[in-house]
Design a protein around this motif. Sequence first.
Motif, PDB file in Angstrom:
ATOM      1  N   ILE A 132     -27.530  10.548 -22.081  1.00 27.84           N
ATOM      2  CA  ILE A 132     -26.246  11.238 -21.914  1.00 27.84           C
ATOM      3  C   ILE A 132     -25.169  10.417 -22.619  1.00 27.84           C
ATOM      4  O   ILE A 132     -25.057   9.205 -22.408  1.00 27.84           O
ATOM      5  CB  ILE A 132     -25.901  11.401 -20.423  1.00 27.84           C
ATOM      6  N   PRO A 133     -24.340  11.042 -23.465  1.00 25.66           N
ATOM      7  CA  PRO A 133     -23.346  10.285 -24.247  1.00 25.66           C
ATOM      8  C   PRO A 133     -22.086   9.929 -23.465  1.00 25.66           C
ATOM      9  O   PRO A 133     -20.969  10.284 -23.847  1.00 25.66           O
ATOM     10  CB  PRO A 133     -23.036  11.234 -25.413  1.00 25.66           C
ATOM     11  N   LEU A 134     -22.253   9.255 -22.344  1.00 24.45           N
ATOM     12  CA  LEU A 134     -21.127   8.777 -21.545  1.00 24.45           C
ATOM     13  C   LEU A 134     -21.331   7.293 -21.260  1.00 24.45           C
ATOM     14  O   LEU A 134     -22.461   6.858 -21.021  1.00 24.45           O
ATOM     15  CB  LEU A 134     -21.034   9.540 -20.218  1.00 24.45           C
ATOM     16  N   PRO A 135     -20.249   6.495 -21.317  1.00 26.01           N
ATOM     17  CA  PRO A 135     -20.404   5.072 -20.973  1.00 26.01           C
ATOM     18  C   PRO A 135     -20.709   4.926 -19.495  1.00 26.01           C
ATOM     19  O   PRO A 135     -20.230   5.729 -18.690  1.00 26.01           O
ATOM     20  CB  PRO A 135     -19.005   4.498 -21.309  1.00 26.01           C
ATOM     21  N   PRO A 136     -21.552   3.974 -19.126  1.00 32.95           N
ATOM     22  CA  PRO A 136     -22.111   2.875 -19.934  1.00 32.95           C
ATOM     23  C   PRO A 136     -23.532   3.156 -20.417  1.00 32.95           C
ATOM     24  O   PRO A 136     -24.307   2.206 -20.597  1.00 32.95           O
ATOM     25  CB  PRO A 136     -22.094   1.728 -18.923  1.00 32.95           C
ATOM     26  N   LEU A 137     -23.916   4.402 -20.580  1.00 34.14           N
ATOM     27  CA  LEU A 137     -25.300   4.762 -20.866  1.00 34.14           C
ATOM     28  C   LEU A 137     -25.647   4.532 -22.338  1.00 34.14           C
ATOM     29  O   LEU A 137     -24.785   4.425 -23.210  1.00 34.14           O
ATOM     30  CB  LEU A 137     -25.541   6.221 -20.479  1.00 34.14           C
ATOM     31  N   ASP A 138     -26.952   4.473 -22.616  1.00 33.91           N
ATOM     32  CA  ASP A 138     -27.427   4.193 -23.965  1.00 33.91           C
ATOM     33  C   ASP A 138     -27.020   5.281 -24.953  1.00 33.91           C
ATOM     34  O   ASP A 138     -26.778   4.988 -26.130  1.00 33.91           O
ATOM     35  CB  ASP A 138     -28.953   4.047 -23.959  1.00 33.91           C
ATOM     36  N   GLY A 139     -26.962   6.514 -24.491  1.00 37.82           N
ATOM     37  CA  GLY A 139     -26.564   7.607 -25.376  1.00 37.82           C
ATOM     38  C   GLY A 139     -25.178   7.392 -25.949  1.00 37.82           C
ATOM     39  O   GLY A 139     -24.918   7.710 -27.123  1.00 37.82           O
ATOM     40  N   TYR A 140     -24.279   6.850 -25.156  1.00 38.50           N
ATOM     41  CA  TYR A 140     -22.918   6.558 -25.615  1.00 38.50           C
ATOM     42  C   TYR A 140     -22.944   5.462 -26.677  1.00 38.50           C
ATOM     43  O   TYR A 140     -22.237   5.556 -27.696  1.00 38.50           O
ATOM     44  CB  TYR A 140     -22.055   6.133 -24.431  1.00 38.50           C
ATOM     45  N   ARG A 141     -23.739   4.426 -26.473  1.00 37.46           N
ATOM     46  CA  ARG A 141     -23.824   3.338 -27.438  1.00 37.46           C
ATOM     47  C   ARG A 141     -24.410   3.827 -28.766  1.00 37.46           C
ATOM     48  O   ARG A 141     -23.990   3.391 -29.838  1.00 37.46           O
ATOM     49  CB  ARG A 141     -24.690   2.201 -26.881  1.00 37.46           C
ATOM     50  N   ILE A 142     -25.376   4.726 -28.686  1.00 33.61           N
ATOM     51  CA  ILE A 142     -25.967   5.273 -29.913  1.00 33.61           C
ATOM     52  C   ILE A 142     -24.920   6.062 -30.692  1.00 33.61           C
ATOM     53  O   ILE A 142     -24.799   5.927 -31.919  1.00 33.61           O
ATOM     54  CB  ILE A 142     -27.184   6.157 -29.567  1.00 33.61           C
ATOM     55  N   ILE A 143     -24.152   6.901 -29.991  1.00 31.57           N
ATOM     56  CA  ILE A 143     -23.102   7.676 -30.648  1.00 31.57           C
ATOM     57  C   ILE A 143     -22.067   6.745 -31.275  1.00 31.57           C
ATOM     58  O   ILE A 143     -21.595   6.972 -32.401  1.00 31.57           O
ATOM     59  CB  ILE A 143     -22.408   8.624 -29.642  1.00 31.57           C
ATOM     60  N   GLN A 144     -21.710   5.679 -30.573  1.00 33.82           N
ATOM     61  CA  GLN A 144     -20.742   4.719 -31.100  1.00 33.82           C
ATOM     62  C   GLN A 144     -21.173   4.146 -32.442  1.00 33.82           C
ATOM     63  O   GLN A 144     -20.351   3.950 -33.337  1.00 33.82           O
ATOM     64  CB  GLN A 144     -20.550   3.568 -30.111  1.00 33.82           C
ATOM     65  N   ASP A 145     -22.472   3.847 -32.575  1.00 37.48           N
ATOM     66  CA  ASP A 145     -22.957   3.259 -33.818  1.00 37.48           C
ATOM     67  C   ASP A 145     -23.213   4.299 -34.902  1.00 37.48           C
ATOM     68  O   ASP A 145     -23.376   3.935 -36.071  1.00 37.48           O
ATOM     69  CB  ASP A 145     -24.246   2.472 -33.552  1.00 37.48           C
ATOM     70  N   LEU A 146     -23.229   5.569 -34.542  1.00 40.41           N
ATOM     71  CA  LEU A 146     -23.456   6.633 -35.535  1.00 40.41           C
ATOM     72  C   LEU A 146     -22.158   7.107 -36.177  1.00 40.41           C
ATOM     73  O   LEU A 146     -22.146   7.469 -37.354  1.00 40.41           O
ATOM     74  CB  LEU A 146     -24.166   7.827 -34.875  1.00 40.41           C
ATOM     75  N   VAL A 147     -21.077   7.123 -35.411  1.00 39.09           N
ATOM     76  CA  VAL A 147     -19.813   7.674 -35.913  1.00 39.09           C
ATOM     77  C   VAL A 147     -19.095   6.653 -36.795  1.00 39.09           C
ATOM     78  O   VAL A 147     -19.384   5.449 -36.740  1.00 39.09           O
ATOM     79  CB  VAL A 147     -18.901   8.091 -34.739  1.00 39.09           C
ATOM     80  N   VAL A 151     -13.529   6.344 -35.622  1.00 37.38           N
ATOM     81  CA  VAL A 151     -13.856   7.145 -34.447  1.00 37.38           C
ATOM     82  C   VAL A 151     -14.318   6.238 -33.313  1.00 37.38           C
ATOM     83  O   VAL A 151     -13.970   6.457 -32.147  1.00 37.38           O
ATOM     84  CB  VAL A 151     -14.940   8.191 -34.775  1.00 37.38           C
ATOM     85  N   ARG A 152     -15.060   5.191 -33.675  1.00 35.40           N
ATOM     86  CA  ARG A 152     -15.519   4.252 -32.654  1.00 35.40           C
ATOM     87  C   ARG A 152     -14.333   3.560 -31.985  1.00 35.40           C
ATOM     88  O   ARG A 152     -14.333   3.351 -30.768  1.00 35.40           O
ATOM     89  CB  ARG A 152     -16.452   3.214 -33.270  1.00 35.40           C
ATOM     90  N   ILE A 153     -13.327   3.202 -32.778  1.00 35.94           N
ATOM     91  CA  ILE A 153     -12.134   2.558 -32.213  1.00 35.94           C
ATOM     92  C   ILE A 153     -11.446   3.494 -31.228  1.00 35.94           C
ATOM     93  O   ILE A 153     -11.017   3.084 -30.142  1.00 35.94           O
ATOM     94  CB  ILE A 153     -11.178   2.144 -33.344  1.00 35.94           C
ATOM     95  N   GLN A 154     -11.366   4.777 -31.582  1.00 40.31           N
ATOM     96  CA  GLN A 154     -10.756   5.763 -30.684  1.00 40.31           C
ATOM     97  C   GLN A 154     -11.579   5.918 -29.406  1.00 40.31           C
ATOM     98  O   GLN A 154     -11.028   6.052 -28.309  1.00 40.31           O
ATOM     99  CB  GLN A 154     -10.620   7.106 -31.395  1.00 40.31           C
ATOM    100  N   MET A 155     -12.913   5.894 -29.550  1.00 41.95           N
ATOM    101  CA  MET A 155     -13.780   5.992 -28.379  1.00 41.95           C
ATOM    102  C   MET A 155     -13.566   4.804 -27.448  1.00 41.95           C
ATOM    103  O   MET A 155     -13.527   4.957 -26.223  1.00 41.95           O
ATOM    104  CB  MET A 155     -15.251   6.067 -28.824  1.00 41.95           C
ATOM    105  N   ASP A 156     -13.413   3.599 -28.028  1.00 43.13           N
ATOM    106  CA  ASP A 156     -13.201   2.400 -27.215  1.00 43.13           C
ATOM    107  C   ASP A 156     -11.880   2.470 -26.450  1.00 43.13           C
ATOM    108  O   ASP A 156     -11.771   1.932 -25.338  1.00 43.13           O
ATOM    109  CB  ASP A 156     -13.213   1.154 -28.103  1.00 43.13           C
ATOM    110  N   GLN A 157     -10.894   3.145 -27.036  1.00 47.72           N
ATOM    111  CA  GLN A 157      -9.593   3.256 -26.388  1.00 47.72           C
ATOM    112  C   GLN A 157      -9.627   4.175 -25.168  1.00 47.72           C
ATOM    113  O   GLN A 157      -8.773   4.063 -24.291  1.00 47.72           O
ATOM    114  CB  GLN A 157      -8.547   3.760 -27.396  1.00 47.72           C
ATOM    115  N   HIS A 158     -10.615   5.071 -25.130  1.00 46.94           N
ATOM    116  CA  HIS A 158     -10.699   6.031 -24.027  1.00 46.94           C
ATOM    117  C   HIS A 158     -11.953   5.841 -23.176  1.00 46.94           C
ATOM    118  O   HIS A 158     -12.347   6.729 -22.435  1.00 46.94           O
ATOM    119  CB  HIS A 158     -10.675   7.467 -24.585  1.00 46.94           C
ATOM    120  N   VAL A 159     -12.587   4.658 -23.298  1.00 48.33           N
ATOM    121  CA  VAL A 159     -13.845   4.431 -22.604  1.00 48.33           C
ATOM    122  C   VAL A 159     -13.687   4.516 -21.094  1.00 48.33           C
ATOM    123  O   VAL A 159     -14.612   4.935 -20.377  1.00 48.33           O
ATOM    124  CB  VAL A 159     -14.441   3.070 -23.013  1.00 48.33           C
ATOM    125  N   GLN A 160     -12.496   4.136 -20.566  1.00 49.60           N
ATOM    126  CA  GLN A 160     -12.298   4.182 -19.118  1.00 49.60           C
ATOM    127  C   GLN A 160     -12.368   5.603 -18.583  1.00 49.60           C
ATOM    128  O   GLN A 160     -12.818   5.831 -17.451  1.00 49.60           O
ATOM    129  CB  GLN A 160     -10.957   3.533 -18.722  1.00 49.60           C
TER     130      GLN A 160
END
Length: 216
Positions: A132-147, A151-160
Amino acid sequence: MIAFTVHEFAHAYSAYKFGDKTAYDAGRVTLNPRVHLDVLGTILILVAGFGWAKPVPVNRGRFKYPRLMGIIVSAVGPLSNLLIAALGILALYVLNDTGILAASSVGVYKALIHFFNYLISINIMLLIFNLIPLPPLDGYRIIQDLVPVRVRIQMDQHVQWGMFIFLLIVFIPPLREVTLDPLFANSSKIIWALQGFYENFFSPYDWSKFVRDFNT
């Protein structure tokens, strides 16, 4: 215990082989369950059917190819659960084809069936859940490294907010019923696919002969 331990070991070992010793220095490159299991997460698994293990620390900056190797390190955890489930299904077929199950006492027969059924179903659910692409799951980490990086910086800003959504989905039953439960309903399809793979590629093999040769 088996599912969590192998899952976290897969993360730690792959990161270590790619050049990151963070998990190795923390003593996580091991199959010792006590190193990987989280106390609260283990208790919740027993009483609520949901839990977690200790996350493996990974420093992607130490990888030669951070994004590619980061994807692999994130993916091997869920894939290890798929492998355990596949081996569980294969073991059940071997035990059945060789007549070991039929020759067992009622108590042993029920124990083996229950063990492998739980082993297979829990690992398939962990496979689905961790993708599932939600933190802290592996799916989220995979998406982070694909984008792309921006986009990754924006994702990190909204991780909470992702964490907040994750907790709501997991711990509020009405939300869980319309999100996770339908997702987990697909676990039977994966199990059927693994069974079909066995029947097409392994069923013709004479497992009884293998056992006889092994014993001699």
